[in-house]
Design a protein around this motif. Sequence first.
Motif, PDB file in Angstrom:
ATOM      1  N   MET A  34      17.539   8.461   7.190  1.00  0.00           N
ATOM      2  CA  MET A  34      17.100   9.849   7.247  1.00  0.00           C
ATOM      3  C   MET A  34      15.757   9.850   7.968  1.00  0.00           C
ATOM      4  SD  MET A  34      19.571  11.098   5.644  1.00  0.00           S
ATOM      5  CE  MET A  34      20.780  10.705   4.417  1.00  0.00           C
ATOM      6  N   LYS A  35      15.753  10.118   9.243  1.00  0.00           N
ATOM      7  CA  LYS A  35      14.539   9.979  10.061  1.00  0.00           C
ATOM      8  C   LYS A  35      13.408  10.893   9.600  1.00  0.00           C
ATOM      9  CE  LYS A  35      16.455   7.237  13.165  1.00  0.00           C
ATOM     10  NZ  LYS A  35      16.729   5.947  12.708  1.00  0.00           N
ATOM     11  N   LYS A  36      13.770  12.090   9.130  1.00  0.00           N
ATOM     12  CA  LYS A  36      12.746  13.032   8.678  1.00  0.00           C
ATOM     13  C   LYS A  36      12.246  12.595   7.305  1.00  0.00           C
ATOM     14  CE  LYS A  36      12.001  17.820   7.476  1.00  0.00           C
ATOM     15  NZ  LYS A  36      12.644  19.024   7.003  1.00  0.00           N
ATOM     16  N   LEU A  37      10.944  12.325   7.236  1.00  0.00           N
ATOM     17  CA  LEU A  37      10.385  11.912   5.951  1.00  0.00           C
ATOM     18  C   LEU A  37      10.256  13.124   5.054  1.00  0.00           C
ATOM     19  CD1 LEU A  37       9.178   9.645   4.241  1.00  0.00           C
ATOM     20  CD2 LEU A  37       6.949  10.314   5.123  1.00  0.00           C
ATOM     21  N   GLU A  38      10.911  13.049   3.926  1.00  0.00           N
ATOM     22  CA  GLU A  38      10.797  14.095   2.927  1.00  0.00           C
ATOM     23  C   GLU A  38      10.196  13.466   1.679  1.00  0.00           C
ATOM     24  OE1 GLU A  38      15.120  14.545   1.315  1.00  0.00           O
ATOM     25  OE2 GLU A  38      15.198  14.864   3.467  1.00  0.00           O
ATOM     26  N   PRO A  39       9.648  14.261   0.794  1.00  0.00           N
ATOM     27  CA  PRO A  39       9.009  13.677  -0.392  1.00  0.00           C
ATOM     28  C   PRO A  39       9.898  12.690  -1.143  1.00  0.00           C
ATOM     29  CG  PRO A  39       8.465  15.983  -0.257  1.00  0.00           C
ATOM     30  CD  PRO A  39       9.477  15.715   0.839  1.00  0.00           C
ATOM     31  N   ILE A  42       5.034  10.056  -3.366  1.00  0.00           N
ATOM     32  CA  ILE A  42       3.737   9.450  -3.655  1.00  0.00           C
ATOM     33  C   ILE A  42       2.699  10.563  -3.577  1.00  0.00           C
ATOM     34  CG2 ILE A  42       2.020   7.734  -2.956  1.00  0.00           C
ATOM     35  CD1 ILE A  42       4.433   6.242  -1.601  1.00  0.00           C
ATOM     36  N   THR A  43       2.052  10.865  -4.697  1.00  0.00           N
ATOM     37  CA  THR A  43       1.088  11.964  -4.727  1.00  0.00           C
ATOM     38  C   THR A  43      -0.355  11.489  -4.626  1.00  0.00           C
ATOM     39  OG1 THR A  43       1.067  12.005  -7.151  1.00  0.00           O
ATOM     40  CG2 THR A  43       2.644  13.460  -6.040  1.00  0.00           C
ATOM     41  N   VAL A  44      -0.610  10.261  -5.034  1.00  0.00           N
ATOM     42  CA  VAL A  44      -1.948   9.670  -4.919  1.00  0.00           C
ATOM     43  C   VAL A  44      -1.782   8.251  -4.372  1.00  0.00           C
ATOM     44  CG1 VAL A  44      -4.035   8.928  -6.143  1.00  0.00           C
ATOM     45  CG2 VAL A  44      -2.884  11.043  -6.827  1.00  0.00           C
ATOM     46  N   SER A  45      -2.491   7.954  -3.296  1.00  0.00           N
ATOM     47  CA  SER A  45      -2.410   6.639  -2.652  1.00  0.00           C
ATOM     48  C   SER A  45      -2.972   5.545  -3.549  1.00  0.00           C
ATOM     49  CB  SER A  45      -3.196   6.645  -1.338  1.00  0.00           C
ATOM     50  OG  SER A  45      -2.669   7.583  -0.438  1.00  0.00           O
ATOM     51  N   GLY A  46      -2.474   4.325  -3.352  1.00  0.00           N
ATOM     52  CA  GLY A  46      -2.979   3.174  -4.086  1.00  0.00           C
ATOM     53  C   GLY A  46      -2.148   1.953  -3.778  1.00  0.00           C
ATOM     54  N   THR A  47      -2.513   0.854  -4.367  1.00  0.00           N
ATOM     55  CA  THR A  47      -1.783  -0.396  -4.182  1.00  0.00           C
ATOM     56  C   THR A  47      -0.852  -0.610  -5.364  1.00  0.00           C
ATOM     57  OG1 THR A  47      -3.631  -1.324  -2.950  1.00  0.00           O
ATOM     58  CG2 THR A  47      -2.034  -2.888  -3.836  1.00  0.00           C
ATOM     59  N   ALA A  89       0.862  -1.186   0.000  1.00  0.00           N
ATOM     60  CA  ALA A  89       0.000   0.000   0.000  1.00  0.00           C
ATOM     61  C   ALA A  89       0.899   1.237   0.000  1.00  0.00           C
ATOM     62  CB  ALA A  89      -0.904  -0.003   1.225  1.00  0.00           C
ATOM     63  N   ALA A  90       0.694   2.095  -0.991  1.00  0.00           N
ATOM     64  CA  ALA A  90       1.439   3.351  -1.109  1.00  0.00           C
ATOM     65  C   ALA A  90       0.547   4.477  -0.594  1.00  0.00           C
ATOM     66  CB  ALA A  90       1.833   3.594  -2.564  1.00  0.00           C
ATOM     67  N   HIS A  91       1.041   5.228   0.372  1.00  0.00           N
ATOM     68  CA  HIS A  91       0.258   6.299   0.992  1.00  0.00           C
ATOM     69  C   HIS A  91       0.821   7.658   0.597  1.00  0.00           C
ATOM     70  CE1 HIS A  91      -2.014   3.579   3.646  1.00  0.00           C
ATOM     71  NE2 HIS A  91      -0.901   2.870   3.644  1.00  0.00           N
ATOM     72  N   ALA A  92      -0.024   8.495   0.007  1.00  0.00           N
ATOM     73  CA  ALA A  92       0.389   9.835  -0.411  1.00  0.00           C
ATOM     74  C   ALA A  92       0.949  10.598   0.772  1.00  0.00           C
ATOM     75  CB  ALA A  92      -0.797  10.587  -1.012  1.00  0.00           C
ATOM     76  N   GLY A  93       2.099  11.216   0.549  1.00  0.00           N
ATOM     77  CA  GLY A  93       2.723  12.042   1.577  1.00  0.00           C
ATOM     78  C   GLY A  93       3.380  11.265   2.695  1.00  0.00           C
ATOM     79  N   ARG A  94       3.335   9.945   2.639  1.00  0.00           N
ATOM     80  CA  ARG A  94       3.873   9.158   3.762  1.00  0.00           C
ATOM     81  C   ARG A  94       4.859   8.083   3.323  1.00  0.00           C
ATOM     82  NH1 ARG A  94       1.321   6.471   8.749  1.00  0.00           N
ATOM     83  NH2 ARG A  94       3.250   5.907   9.793  1.00  0.00           N
ATOM     84  N   GLY A  95       4.532   7.298   2.309  1.00  0.00           N
ATOM     85  CA  GLY A  95       5.441   6.255   1.868  1.00  0.00           C
ATOM     86  C   GLY A  95       4.762   4.918   1.698  1.00  0.00           C
ATOM     87  N   LEU A  96       5.573   3.867   1.687  1.00  0.00           N
ATOM     88  CA  LEU A  96       5.096   2.509   1.471  1.00  0.00           C
ATOM     89  C   LEU A  96       4.894   1.822   2.820  1.00  0.00           C
ATOM     90  CD1 LEU A  96       7.461   1.528  -1.466  1.00  0.00           C
ATOM     91  CD2 LEU A  96       5.124   2.416  -1.590  1.00  0.00           C
ATOM     92  N   GLU A  97       3.690   1.343   3.043  1.00  0.00           N
ATOM     93  CA  GLU A  97       3.350   0.717   4.318  1.00  0.00           C
ATOM     94  C   GLU A  97       4.273  -0.470   4.598  1.00  0.00           C
ATOM     95  OE1 GLU A  97      -0.594  -1.370   6.067  1.00  0.00           O
ATOM     96  OE2 GLU A  97      -0.882   0.539   4.999  1.00  0.00           O
ATOM     97  N   ASP A 117       7.504  -0.162   5.215  1.00  0.00           N
ATOM     98  CA  ASP A 117       8.892   0.196   4.943  1.00  0.00           C
ATOM     99  C   ASP A 117       9.445   1.101   6.038  1.00  0.00           C
ATOM    100  OD1 ASP A 117      11.186   0.042   3.102  1.00  0.00           O
ATOM    101  OD2 ASP A 117      10.906   2.205   2.960  1.00  0.00           O
ATOM    102  N   ARG A 118      10.740   1.129   6.172  1.00  0.00           N
ATOM    103  CA  ARG A 118      11.417   1.892   7.220  1.00  0.00           C
ATOM    104  C   ARG A 118      11.080   3.375   7.185  1.00  0.00           C
ATOM    105  NH1 ARG A 118      14.169   0.264   3.015  1.00  0.00           N
ATOM    106  NH2 ARG A 118      15.795   1.459   1.994  1.00  0.00           N
ATOM    107  N   TYR A 119      10.961   3.949   6.018  1.00  0.00           N
ATOM    108  CA  TYR A 119      10.677   5.387   5.952  1.00  0.00           C
ATOM    109  C   TYR A 119       9.222   5.687   6.311  1.00  0.00           C
ATOM    110  CZ  TYR A 119      15.345   5.936   4.207  1.00  0.00           C
ATOM    111  OH  TYR A 119      16.705   5.916   4.111  1.00  0.00           O
ATOM    112  N   PHE A 120       8.328   4.784   5.996  1.00  0.00           N
ATOM    113  CA  PHE A 120       6.931   4.928   6.393  1.00  0.00           C
ATOM    114  C   PHE A 120       6.841   4.963   7.913  1.00  0.00           C
ATOM    115  CE2 PHE A 120       2.713   3.188   7.412  1.00  0.00           C
ATOM    116  CZ  PHE A 120       1.894   3.946   6.585  1.00  0.00           C
ATOM    117  N   GLU A 121       7.684   4.179   8.568  1.00  0.00           N
ATOM    118  CA  GLU A 121       7.705   4.084  10.029  1.00  0.00           C
ATOM    119  C   GLU A 121       8.668   5.087  10.666  1.00  0.00           C
ATOM    120  OE1 GLU A 121       5.508   2.223  11.371  1.00  0.00           O
ATOM    121  OE2 GLU A 121       4.929   1.091   9.600  1.00  0.00           O
TER     122      GLU A 121
END
Length: 160
Positions: free
Chosen positions: A43-48, A136-141, A24-32, A34-38
């Motif tokens: 790089m702890k700060k999530l950037e686009p 990720i600009t639009v969420s989806g699978t 699951a890809a979440h807009a503005g957040r990342g891939l469910e 994955d380390r960056y999603f969490e």
Amino acid sequence: MGTVETIVLAGDEGAPCFEVREVAAHAGRGLEGDRYFEHQGKMKKLEPARQATLIEAEALEAAARDYDEDIHPTDARRNIVTRGVALNHLVGKTFRVGDATLRGIKLCEPCGYLQKLSGKQVKVPLKHRGGLNAEITVSGTIRAGDAIVLVEREPAGTQP
């Protein structure tokens, strides 16, 4: 343009990567998952640019052929392994991957940290072929086998 060959995640900074069939890809957040999603990546700060990373299967094959360096998709530590698409050309472009929409931010050059984690000599074989950082600009699978298609215009409802 191309297809998703493999999806790779790592649950924590420096943790071994593993393959999944879909994510699951979440807009503005990342891939469910994955380390960056969490917020657990190097790089702890999530950037686009850290929401999703892509690499060409052809680049990994070229590393084996031209440099005798066998780099498995999990060694590359990029989330989406593609086939049939020139990722360097997607910087600044919007494209669909499965049900999600991504925007290419910048090239993802190999670094010493990647080389250390993978235990492979990746810096030279993957120079200028290390992949693409994407937002990720639009969420989806996203699923293995999904098409990767260039979007001419930003779809309605995209996030800045």
